[in-house]
Design a protein around this motif. Structure first.
Motif, PDB file in Angstrom:
ATOM      1  N   PRO A  33       0.820  -1.213   0.000  1.00  0.00           N
ATOM      2  CA  PRO A  33       0.000   0.000   0.000  1.00  0.00           C
ATOM      3  C   PRO A  33       0.856   1.266   0.000  1.00  0.00           C
ATOM      4  CG  PRO A  33      -0.764  -1.555   1.651  1.00  0.00           C
ATOM      5  CD  PRO A  33       0.550  -2.069   1.160  1.00  0.00           C
ATOM      6  N   CYS A  34       0.315   2.327  -0.550  1.00  0.00           N
ATOM      7  CA  CYS A  34       0.983   3.632  -0.516  1.00  0.00           C
ATOM      8  C   CYS A  34       1.156   4.081   0.932  1.00  0.00           C
ATOM      9  CB  CYS A  34       0.132   4.680  -1.253  1.00  0.00           C
ATOM     10  SG  CYS A  34       0.657   4.997  -2.938  1.00  0.00           S
ATOM     11  N   GLY A  35       2.366   4.537   1.263  1.00  0.00           N
ATOM     12  CA  GLY A  35       2.590   5.126   2.574  1.00  0.00           C
ATOM     13  C   GLY A  35       1.982   6.517   2.650  1.00  0.00           C
ATOM     14  N   PRO A  36       1.882   7.082   3.854  1.00  0.00           N
ATOM     15  CA  PRO A  36       1.237   8.396   4.017  1.00  0.00           C
ATOM     16  C   PRO A  36       1.838   9.492   3.137  1.00  0.00           C
ATOM     17  CG  PRO A  36       1.622   7.375   6.153  1.00  0.00           C
ATOM     18  CD  PRO A  36       2.329   6.524   5.144  1.00  0.00           C
ATOM     19  N   LEU A  37       3.147   9.462   2.907  1.00  0.00           N
ATOM     20  CA  LEU A  37       3.800  10.536   2.157  1.00  0.00           C
ATOM     21  C   LEU A  37       4.287  10.077   0.782  1.00  0.00           C
ATOM     22  CD1 LEU A  37       5.833  12.232   5.021  1.00  0.00           C
ATOM     23  CD2 LEU A  37       3.561  12.809   4.146  1.00  0.00           C
ATOM     24  N   GLU A  38       3.792   8.943   0.301  1.00  0.00           N
ATOM     25  CA  GLU A  38       4.159   8.449  -1.026  1.00  0.00           C
ATOM     26  C   GLU A  38       3.098   8.825  -2.050  1.00  0.00           C
ATOM     27  OE1 GLU A  38       6.724   4.438  -0.784  1.00  0.00           O
ATOM     28  OE2 GLU A  38       4.717   4.258   0.074  1.00  0.00           O
ATOM     29  N   MET A  39       3.546   9.208  -3.249  1.00  0.00           N
ATOM     30  CA  MET A  39       2.616   9.512  -4.332  1.00  0.00           C
ATOM     31  C   MET A  39       2.129   8.247  -5.020  1.00  0.00           C
ATOM     32  SD  MET A  39       1.749  12.678  -4.731  1.00  0.00           S
ATOM     33  CE  MET A  39       1.086  12.632  -6.372  1.00  0.00           C
ATOM     34  N   PHE A  40       2.967   7.208  -5.086  1.00  0.00           N
ATOM     35  CA  PHE A  40       2.572   5.969  -5.758  1.00  0.00           C
ATOM     36  C   PHE A  40       3.455   4.820  -5.280  1.00  0.00           C
ATOM     37  CE2 PHE A  40       5.905   7.783  -8.360  1.00  0.00           C
ATOM     38  CZ  PHE A  40       6.700   6.691  -8.675  1.00  0.00           C
ATOM     39  N   THR A  41       2.956   3.606  -5.501  1.00  0.00           N
ATOM     40  CA  THR A  41       3.758   2.396  -5.347  1.00  0.00           C
ATOM     41  C   THR A  41       3.421   1.473  -6.508  1.00  0.00           C
ATOM     42  OG1 THR A  41       2.069   1.362  -3.936  1.00  0.00           O
ATOM     43  CG2 THR A  41       3.890   2.492  -2.833  1.00  0.00           C
ATOM     44  N   LYS A  42       4.394   0.644  -6.903  1.00  0.00           N
ATOM     45  CA  LYS A  42       4.221  -0.324  -7.972  1.00  0.00           C
ATOM     46  C   LYS A  42       4.684  -1.684  -7.488  1.00  0.00           C
ATOM     47  CE  LYS A  42       3.021   2.909 -10.942  1.00  0.00           C
ATOM     48  NZ  LYS A  42       1.615   3.024 -11.408  1.00  0.00           N
ATOM     49  N   GLY A  43       4.109  -2.718  -8.031  1.00  0.00           N
ATOM     50  CA  GLY A  43       4.498  -4.063  -7.656  1.00  0.00           C
ATOM     51  C   GLY A  43       3.594  -5.080  -8.323  1.00  0.00           C
ATOM     52  N   PHE A  44       3.617  -6.309  -7.831  1.00  0.00           N
ATOM     53  CA  PHE A  44       2.850  -7.393  -8.441  1.00  0.00           C
ATOM     54  C   PHE A  44       1.767  -7.872  -7.482  1.00  0.00           C
ATOM     55  CE2 PHE A  44       6.970  -7.257 -10.419  1.00  0.00           C
ATOM     56  CZ  PHE A  44       6.654  -7.351 -11.767  1.00  0.00           C
ATOM     57  N   VAL A  45       0.638  -8.241  -8.049  1.00  0.00           N
ATOM     58  CA  VAL A  45      -0.484  -8.748  -7.274  1.00  0.00           C
ATOM     59  C   VAL A  45      -0.872 -10.111  -7.839  1.00  0.00           C
ATOM     60  CG1 VAL A  45      -1.320  -6.425  -6.732  1.00  0.00           C
ATOM     61  CG2 VAL A  45      -2.194  -7.611  -8.746  1.00  0.00           C
ATOM     62  N   PRO A  46      -1.539 -10.951  -7.054  1.00  0.00           N
ATOM     63  CA  PRO A  46      -1.929 -12.277  -7.554  1.00  0.00           C
ATOM     64  C   PRO A  46      -2.849 -12.164  -8.774  1.00  0.00           C
ATOM     65  CG  PRO A  46      -2.138 -12.174  -5.167  1.00  0.00           C
ATOM     66  CD  PRO A  46      -1.896 -10.772  -5.634  1.00  0.00           C
ATOM     67  N   PRO A  47      -2.559 -12.872  -9.855  1.00  0.00           N
ATOM     68  CA  PRO A  47      -3.447 -12.848 -11.020  1.00  0.00           C
ATOM     69  C   PRO A  47      -4.716 -13.656 -10.793  1.00  0.00           C
ATOM     70  CG  PRO A  47      -1.613 -14.332 -11.416  1.00  0.00           C
ATOM     71  CD  PRO A  47      -1.336 -13.669 -10.101  1.00  0.00           C
ATOM     72  N   VAL A  48      -4.651 -14.597  -9.869  1.00  0.00           N
ATOM     73  CA  VAL A  48      -5.808 -15.425  -9.521  1.00  0.00           C
ATOM     74  C   VAL A  48      -5.880 -15.516  -8.006  1.00  0.00           C
ATOM     75  CG1 VAL A  48      -6.885 -17.689  -9.713  1.00  0.00           C
ATOM     76  CG2 VAL A  48      -5.562 -16.790 -11.638  1.00  0.00           C
ATOM     77  N   GLY A  49      -7.036 -15.233  -7.439  1.00  0.00           N
ATOM     78  CA  GLY A  49      -7.176 -15.288  -5.987  1.00  0.00           C
ATOM     79  C   GLY A  49      -6.683 -14.015  -5.325  1.00  0.00           C
ATOM     80  N   ARG A  50      -6.823 -13.988  -4.010  1.00  0.00           N
ATOM     81  CA  ARG A  50      -6.423 -12.827  -3.224  1.00  0.00           C
ATOM     82  C   ARG A  50      -5.727 -13.285  -1.957  1.00  0.00           C
ATOM     83  NH1 ARG A  50     -11.637  -8.672  -3.393  1.00  0.00           N
ATOM     84  NH2 ARG A  50     -11.767  -8.485  -5.669  1.00  0.00           N
ATOM     85  N   GLY A  51      -5.187 -12.297  -1.246  1.00  0.00           N
ATOM     86  CA  GLY A  51      -4.562 -12.616   0.028  1.00  0.00           C
ATOM     87  C   GLY A  51      -3.059 -12.494  -0.032  1.00  0.00           C
ATOM     88  N   PRO A  52      -2.429 -12.285   1.118  1.00  0.00           N
ATOM     89  CA  PRO A  52      -0.981 -12.049   1.168  1.00  0.00           C
ATOM     90  C   PRO A  52      -0.150 -13.255   0.751  1.00  0.00           C
ATOM     91  CG  PRO A  52      -1.883 -12.311   3.370  1.00  0.00           C
ATOM     92  CD  PRO A  52      -3.053 -12.232   2.449  1.00  0.00           C
ATOM     93  N   ASP A  53      -0.745 -14.443   0.774  1.00  0.00           N
ATOM     94  CA  ASP A  53       0.019 -15.650   0.430  1.00  0.00           C
ATOM     95  C   ASP A  53      -0.347 -16.203  -0.945  1.00  0.00           C
ATOM     96  OD1 ASP A  53       1.309 -15.601   2.935  1.00  0.00           O
ATOM     97  OD2 ASP A  53      -0.412 -16.586   3.858  1.00  0.00           O
TER      98      ASP A  53
END
Length: 305
Positions: A33-53
């Motif tokens: 997630p974007c921190g309080p003083l960050e304009m943006f963040t980039k990264g990868f997310v699960p293409p199927v399903g959700r959750g941190p694992d």
């Protein structure tokens, strides 16, 4: 999971071998997630399903699906500038002095620090997959800039990812113009109902865009006789896929026709099985189409160094 727009890149067999570690490499670059003083963040997310694992890749045979994600703070410049002007005016009225450039800059930085934590966050997602067997990267966007940004994320994760833009040996404008003007379409390919014609000699020449129209119409032929060339052309492949092909070989408005979508059926029992079936169908159909693009336009796969 059916893509709507495609931007294509190619890579060599040696690069394909290195992609075996893609899931492991992406795990260190998961979207946060974007921190309080960050304009943006980039990264990868699960293409199927959700959750941190949840896995960050989804593989079916030689195809590996992944999703590039982003979070951007929505803080319009007009809002910041209006608040800046209000503060500058208040200083001028209360202290009877002008605010210099350096002070204005400091005030603006303080404003950003104050406003950023309260800004709305906009999420973005771009699906993509790699075809290790045939050396394709397929990204669900018609924007070359967005595609390059997504590839930069992959390069950062892998350390290196030398995927290159298409280098057609046959000029797409020339070939598509011949298809439209003379009807010399390859077997299995048919004209759709839209095109974009331009004068190729000048950047500011006349542009003719037709939609929902018979491309064999005399009106279209007249534009071609007047020297316009095809920059985008609506096409149908094997009565299974319709799309609009650009002169940069980007694909827009990709649509799988009923004969294809009917093969998916109504339900596969659970989300994972449905994702597998959808992705398998997508890659099978696109493998056939991309092989033909390679044949028609001469799109060599990069050789190993």
């Amino acid at each position: 999971m059916l893509m709507r727009n495609l931007t294509l890149f190619r890579f060599s067999p040696a690069v394909a071998d290195d992609l075996s570690r893609l899931d492991e490499a992406l795990a260190e670059h998961r979207l946060r997630p974007c921190g309080p003083l960050e304009m943006f963040t980039k990264g990868f997310v699960p293409p199927v399903g959700r959750g941190p694992d949840a896995p960050l890749t989804h593989a079916v045979q030689a195809y590996t699906l992944f999703t590039v994600g982003g979070e951007d703070k929505l803080l319009p410049a007009a809002v910041v500038n209006a608040e800046l002007q209000r503060k500058v005016q208040k200083i001028a009225e209360e202290e009877g002095r002008k605010v210099g450039g350096r002070e204005r800059k400091r005030i603006k930085e303080d404003l950003l620090t104050e406003l950023l934590p309260r800004a709305f966050v906009r999420e973005s997602r771009m699906s993509a997959y790699v075809d290790r067997k045939n050396g394709w990267v397929v990204l669900d966007t018609s924007s070359r800039k967005s595609a390059e940004n997504a590839l930069s994320q992959v390069r950062e994760a892998l350390g290196s990812f030398p995927a290159v833009p298409l280098a057609p040996e046959q000029g797409p404008r020339v070939l598509m113009t011949d298809w439209l003007a003379n009807g010399n379409l390859p077997a299995g390919l048919a004209l759709g109902d839209e095109c974009e014609l331009r004068d190729p000699a000048t950047a500011t020449g006349a542009v003719a865009i037709t939609r929902r129209q018979d491309l064999d119409a005399e009106e279209v032929k007249e534009h071609l006789r007047n020297g316009k060339a095809v920059f985008r052309l609506g096409l149908t492949f094997d009565d299974r896929i319709s799309f609009v092909l650009g002169e940069d070989l980007s694909i827009r408005k990709l649509k799988f026709l009923d004969v294809v979508t009917d093969e998916l059926g109504d339900s596969h029992g659970d989300a994972a099985a449905e994702a597998d079936a959808s992705f398998a169908l997508l890659t099978l159909e696109l493998e056939r189409l991309l092989a033909k693009l390679e044949e028609w336009f001469g799109l060599p796969r990069p050789a190993d160094a």
